[in-house]
Write a protein that holds these residues in place. Sequence first.
Motif, mmCIF file in Angstrom:
data_model
loop_
_atom_site.group_PDB
_atom_site.id
_atom_site.type_symbol
_atom_site.label_atom_id
_atom_site.label_comp_id
_atom_site.label_asym_id
_atom_site.label_seq_id
_atom_site.Cartn_x
_atom_site.Cartn_y
_atom_site.Cartn_z
ATOM 1 N N GLY A 77 0.792 -1.222 0.000
ATOM 2 C CA GLY A 77 0.000 0.000 0.000
ATOM 3 C C GLY A 77 0.824 1.272 0.000
ATOM 4 O O GLY A 77 0.260 2.373 0.014
ATOM 5 N N THR A 78 2.153 1.152 -0.021
ATOM 6 C CA THR A 78 3.028 2.325 -0.047
ATOM 7 C C THR A 78 2.961 3.003 -1.413
ATOM 8 O O THR A 78 3.086 2.339 -2.445
ATOM 9 C CB THR A 78 4.488 1.924 0.252
ATOM 10 N N VAL A 79 2.779 4.313 -1.432
ATOM 11 C CA VAL A 79 2.725 5.064 -2.682
ATOM 12 C C VAL A 79 4.138 5.212 -3.232
ATOM 13 O O VAL A 79 5.033 5.730 -2.557
ATOM 14 C CB VAL A 79 2.093 6.451 -2.464
ATOM 15 N N VAL A 80 4.351 4.775 -4.481
ATOM 16 C CA VAL A 80 5.694 4.782 -5.072
ATOM 17 C C VAL A 80 5.886 5.913 -6.076
ATOM 18 O O VAL A 80 6.983 6.093 -6.603
ATOM 19 C CB VAL A 80 5.992 3.430 -5.777
ATOM 20 N N THR A 81 4.815 6.680 -6.357
ATOM 21 C CA THR A 81 4.906 7.776 -7.313
ATOM 22 C C THR A 81 4.754 9.116 -6.608
ATOM 23 O O THR A 81 4.273 9.194 -5.470
ATOM 24 C CB THR A 81 3.819 7.655 -8.392
ATOM 25 N N ARG A 82 5.150 10.173 -7.307
ATOM 26 C CA ARG A 82 5.010 11.519 -6.760
ATOM 27 C C ARG A 82 3.532 11.863 -6.600
ATOM 28 O O ARG A 82 2.714 11.574 -7.475
ATOM 29 C CB ARG A 82 5.666 12.538 -7.696
ATOM 30 N N THR A 83 3.193 12.501 -5.491
ATOM 31 C CA THR A 83 1.817 12.899 -5.238
ATOM 32 C C THR A 83 1.537 14.236 -5.907
ATOM 33 O O THR A 83 2.237 15.218 -5.684
ATOM 34 C CB THR A 83 1.541 13.016 -3.729
ATOM 35 N N PHE A 212 6.480 7.091 -22.838
ATOM 36 C CA PHE A 212 5.781 6.378 -21.773
ATOM 37 C C PHE A 212 6.547 6.631 -20.487
ATOM 38 O O PHE A 212 7.749 6.348 -20.408
ATOM 39 C CB PHE A 212 5.714 4.880 -22.051
ATOM 40 N N ALA A 213 5.863 7.150 -19.463
ATOM 41 C CA ALA A 213 6.619 7.652 -18.312
ATOM 42 C C ALA A 213 5.955 7.376 -16.972
ATOM 43 O O ALA A 213 4.730 7.276 -16.860
ATOM 44 C CB ALA A 213 6.830 9.157 -18.462
ATOM 45 N N ILE A 214 6.811 7.295 -15.966
ATOM 46 C CA ILE A 214 6.404 7.256 -14.564
ATOM 47 C C ILE A 214 7.222 8.305 -13.817
ATOM 48 O O ILE A 214 8.429 8.420 -14.026
ATOM 49 C CB ILE A 214 6.653 5.864 -13.938
ATOM 50 N N ARG A 215 6.566 9.114 -12.974
ATOM 51 C CA ARG A 215 7.273 10.064 -12.120
ATOM 52 C C ARG A 215 7.234 9.510 -10.702
ATOM 53 O O ARG A 215 6.193 9.429 -10.061
ATOM 54 C CB ARG A 215 6.634 11.455 -12.185
ATOM 55 N N LEU A 216 8.399 9.098 -10.232
ATOM 56 C CA LEU A 216 8.503 8.358 -8.983
ATOM 57 C C LEU A 216 8.482 9.261 -7.750
ATOM 58 O O LEU A 216 8.679 10.481 -7.836
ATOM 59 C CB LEU A 216 9.800 7.538 -8.988
ATOM 60 N N SER A 217 8.279 8.635 -6.610
ATOM 61 C CA SER A 217 8.319 9.338 -5.331
ATOM 62 C C SER A 217 9.674 10.024 -5.145
ATOM 63 O O SER A 217 10.714 9.460 -5.501
ATOM 64 C CB SER A 217 8.109 8.345 -4.189
ATOM 65 N N ARG A 278 15.800 10.124 -15.598
ATOM 66 C CA ARG A 278 16.506 11.148 -14.843
ATOM 67 C C ARG A 278 16.647 10.772 -13.367
ATOM 68 O O ARG A 278 15.792 10.080 -12.809
ATOM 69 C CB ARG A 278 15.763 12.482 -14.932
ATOM 70 N N GLY A 279 17.699 11.287 -12.748
ATOM 71 C CA GLY A 279 17.925 11.028 -11.341
ATOM 72 C C GLY A 279 16.918 11.686 -10.435
ATOM 73 O O GLY A 279 16.819 11.338 -9.257
ATOM 74 N N TYR A 280 16.134 12.646 -10.968
ATOM 75 C CA TYR A 280 15.128 13.318 -10.143
ATOM 76 C C TYR A 280 13.790 12.589 -10.152
ATOM 77 O O TYR A 280 12.778 13.138 -9.705
ATOM 78 C CB TYR A 280 14.943 14.780 -10.577
ATOM 79 N N GLY A 281 13.750 11.372 -10.641
ATOM 80 C CA GLY A 281 12.552 10.563 -10.494
ATOM 81 C C GLY A 281 11.752 10.319 -11.756
ATOM 82 O O GLY A 281 10.714 9.658 -11.701
ATOM 83 N N LEU A 282 12.229 10.816 -12.902
ATOM 84 C CA LEU A 282 11.521 10.534 -14.154
ATOM 85 C C LEU A 282 12.069 9.265 -14.774
ATOM 86 O O LEU A 282 13.269 9.134 -15.004
ATOM 87 C CB LEU A 282 11.685 11.698 -15.136
ATOM 88 N N LEU A 283 11.167 8.334 -15.073
ATOM 89 C CA LEU A 283 11.539 7.066 -15.694
ATOM 90 C C LEU A 283 10.690 6.931 -16.960
ATOM 91 O O LEU A 283 9.490 6.651 -16.888
ATOM 92 C CB LEU A 283 11.259 5.919 -14.722
ATOM 93 N N ALA A 284 11.308 7.201 -18.121
ATOM 94 C CA ALA A 284 10.530 7.254 -19.357
ATOM 95 C C ALA A 284 11.224 6.520 -20.499
ATOM 96 O O ALA A 284 12.440 6.645 -20.684
ATOM 97 C CB ALA A 284 10.274 8.706 -19.769
#
Length: 346
Positions: A77-83, A212-217, A278-284
């Motif tokens: 249940g831990t949120v893994v993406t940026r809120t 296609f991207a995910i912005r991580l916590s 990117r190291g700031y949380g972008l995974l695309a």
Amino acid sequence: MSIRDRRTRKMRGLYRQIVFLVPVLLLFSCLAQGEPVHFTRHGNSVEVVIGGKGFTTYTFDPKISKAFLEPLRDAKGTVVTRTLAVGNEVPPGHEQDRGFEPHQRAMYFGHGDINGNTYWIEEAFDKYYTEPVALKYGRMVFRKIDEMKGGPNSGVIRATFDLLGADGKPIAVETQEFRFSGDADSRVIDCEFVIKAGKKELKFGDTKEGTFAIRLSPQLDSPMGTMVNSEGGEGEPQIWGKRANWVNVDGVVDGDHLGVAIFESPESFRHPTYWHARGYGLLAANPFGLSYFYADPKQDGSYTLSAGQTIHFGYRVLIHEGSYKDAQIAEKYGEYIAHSEWRRTN
């Protein structure tokens, strides 16, 4: 036939039954570990529940420029993406923070240049940016849900959108399909995106802004989080702009050691893809931005799709416990490509 021969024949028959049953039992064992998936639609969004726990919400509000999933959670249940609050507002305190980039939703698909229109940056945040040249903002407009079906081990959502140019005229149709599953230790989203050109050709431009991207916590940002790829690269300098089958980021979020990986399907366009990671949380994953990734204007990653033709992209998102080594990500990718139900050619 002697008693000994009959016994030997009987033992061979029993052996064949065992050989046949073992993989079947293993299959059912694996299926039994899966958790039920349930969907609930609320207007322009669908809530996704896995194993009785909220996993994510799929939002396709016509007031917002593109569809997205937000947030993503692990099996605990831990949120893994940026809120980021759903909507078109920059969260308070970030109005002048140029590194925040509010268009980077939790998980989304949208290229930065299709026939000169951007489906990556959103018009709602125009005042936030300081672009030297005005952008042409495209929009994804929701048309319909083609399929929405939960199940004891997985569930699928497939939706159709019209891609509108800055002039409000349709240029293409996009289908998004997500197949959700999970168990006690992981969450999986199998993603397929298909874009069909309209009556005119469709050009995907060479830009790093995609796709296609995910912005991580923020807790997974470097150096707290560790980013690795399938080629042994580690950290942004060895991964950004490089080709790879997969990229994984892991670290500790709210005391939970976890990781997020994106696998690319071998049947996806220009596999193996390049990574705008990117190291700031972008995974695309971005197969188009070659001139940027090679730092060479002579490289051209653009691609033109003839009228009425389609282009296909496929990925798996795996949210797992522990590090990429603990989760055996390389082996998991092998299993993914061996058993993937998605088989397309471009």
